[in-house]
Design an enzyme around this catalytic site. Structure first.
Site: not given
Length: 331
Positions: A15, A194, A247, A139, A143, A257
């Site tokens: 990130w 999340k 997100d 988000g 990234a 992810s």
């Protein structure tokens, strides 16, 4: 504040690399702090981060690279923190430079273990940073897709709309669209939660559940998120906005992810330790699950998915049995 404020990015991960790339589109100079001096020397020589998003090539004349946190803080008007929440407290112990007058933005998706606070609250309560000088970058955005320059969307939240707009301006490009929000606390909690739901999605996949169940899991996840956030910070918000639902979806479903990947490994039978070792990356949702569960003992929101993930990761309960019980609690 000048028309072109000075930015510092704190962190050496994916990130931090992506945010530095975004800022480089619009600013002639950015200070970039990372602890790894070998990575700094590699970037100076080869113009890319050797450990994260190595396809991103930097113009080295735009970067002030440093392994001195105080040097980075002293330079900047706007400081963007992009390091795992579990390590932020330890990093800040090295800080002797004053944060007074600085504007702090967090791209961290988690809770600080030492204080059980989200990053914005931590800076406010532990460092006396006024809320109008604290913001969140969230988000839906990975990234990895920023590195590929695929169209992505960011939400920039701050109590001071002018500061949110300024950060949004310098992060925007032909492949990054931005919007602003005044829900600092809600968006930051959503960014943390999340990751837990993404771990649950990964666990379900690892256990052999299909797309039909995943859709129910995500549907219940956004409603659970709404209940949780309403308990900790009640204000008018649309939980279906991209900063919340969007997100959640990208983190729950994307092959990029790391939280979903971590959950998938747990579902397949890996221990927490072995999954972490094999990933060699931090899954923020692991730490978030404990923090969210503990926080909810006070607030009392109905959170069967968070409870299930916590039981598997921290109580050592069998994922197959916990998910079998969870299926009866979802609708």
């Amino acid at each position: 504040m000048t028309d072109q404020p000075k930015f510092a990015v704190i962190g050496g991960g994916s990130w931090a690399t992506a945010i530095t790339k975004m800022l480089c589109v619009n600013l002639p100079e950015i200070t970039w702090y990372m602890r790894n001096e070998e990575a700094i020397e590699h970037i100076k020589t080869h113009h890319h981060n050797p450990n994260y998003l190595s396809s991103v090539e930097f113009h080295i004349e735009q970067l002030r690279l440093t392994s001195n946190l105080n040097e980075a803080v002293a330079y900047a008007d706007y400081i963007i923190f992009a390091i795992p929440s579990a390590f932020l407290g330890g990093e800040l112990k090295n800080l002797t430079e004053s944060l007074e007058g600085k504007v702090i933005f967090s791209a961290i998706k988690g809770i600080i273990p030492e204080t059980s606070l989200i990053v914005g609250e931590h800076f406010n309560k532990e460092y006396d940073i006024p809320l109008e000088n604290i913001g969140v970058i969230t988000g839906p955005c990975h990234a990895e897709e920023v590195a590929l320059e695929r169209l992505s969307y960011l939400t920039i939240a701050c109590g001071d709309a002018s500061k949110a707009k300024l950060v949004a301006k310098y992060l925007s490009s032909n492949y990054i669209k931005t919007k602003i929000s005044d829900d600092i606390i809600g968006t930051e909690y959503a960014a943390m939660l999340k990751n837990i739901y993404a771990i649950a999605a990964g666990m379900a996949h690892g256990l052999g559940y299909g797309d039909n169940f995943q859709s129910v899991l995500m549907s219940n996840g956004i409603r659970e998120m709404k209940k949780f956030i309403r308990k900790v910070h009640k204000m008018k918000r649309n939980i279906n906005d991209s900063a919340y639902l969007g997100d959640l979806l990208v983190t729950g479903y994307s092959v990029f992810s790391r939280n979903r990947m971590f959950g998938n490994m747990i579902g397949k039978g890996y221990t927490v330790k072995s999954a972490m070792m094999e990933m060699s990356m931090v899954a923020e949702g692991y730490y978030a699950a404990k923090s969210a569960w503990e926080l909810n003992q006070t607030h009392g929101a109905k959170t069967p998915i968070i409870d299930a993930v916590y039981d598997i990761l921290y109580e050592g309960k069998e994922a197959k049995k916990i998910f079998l019980k969870l299926t009866d609690k979802l609708d």
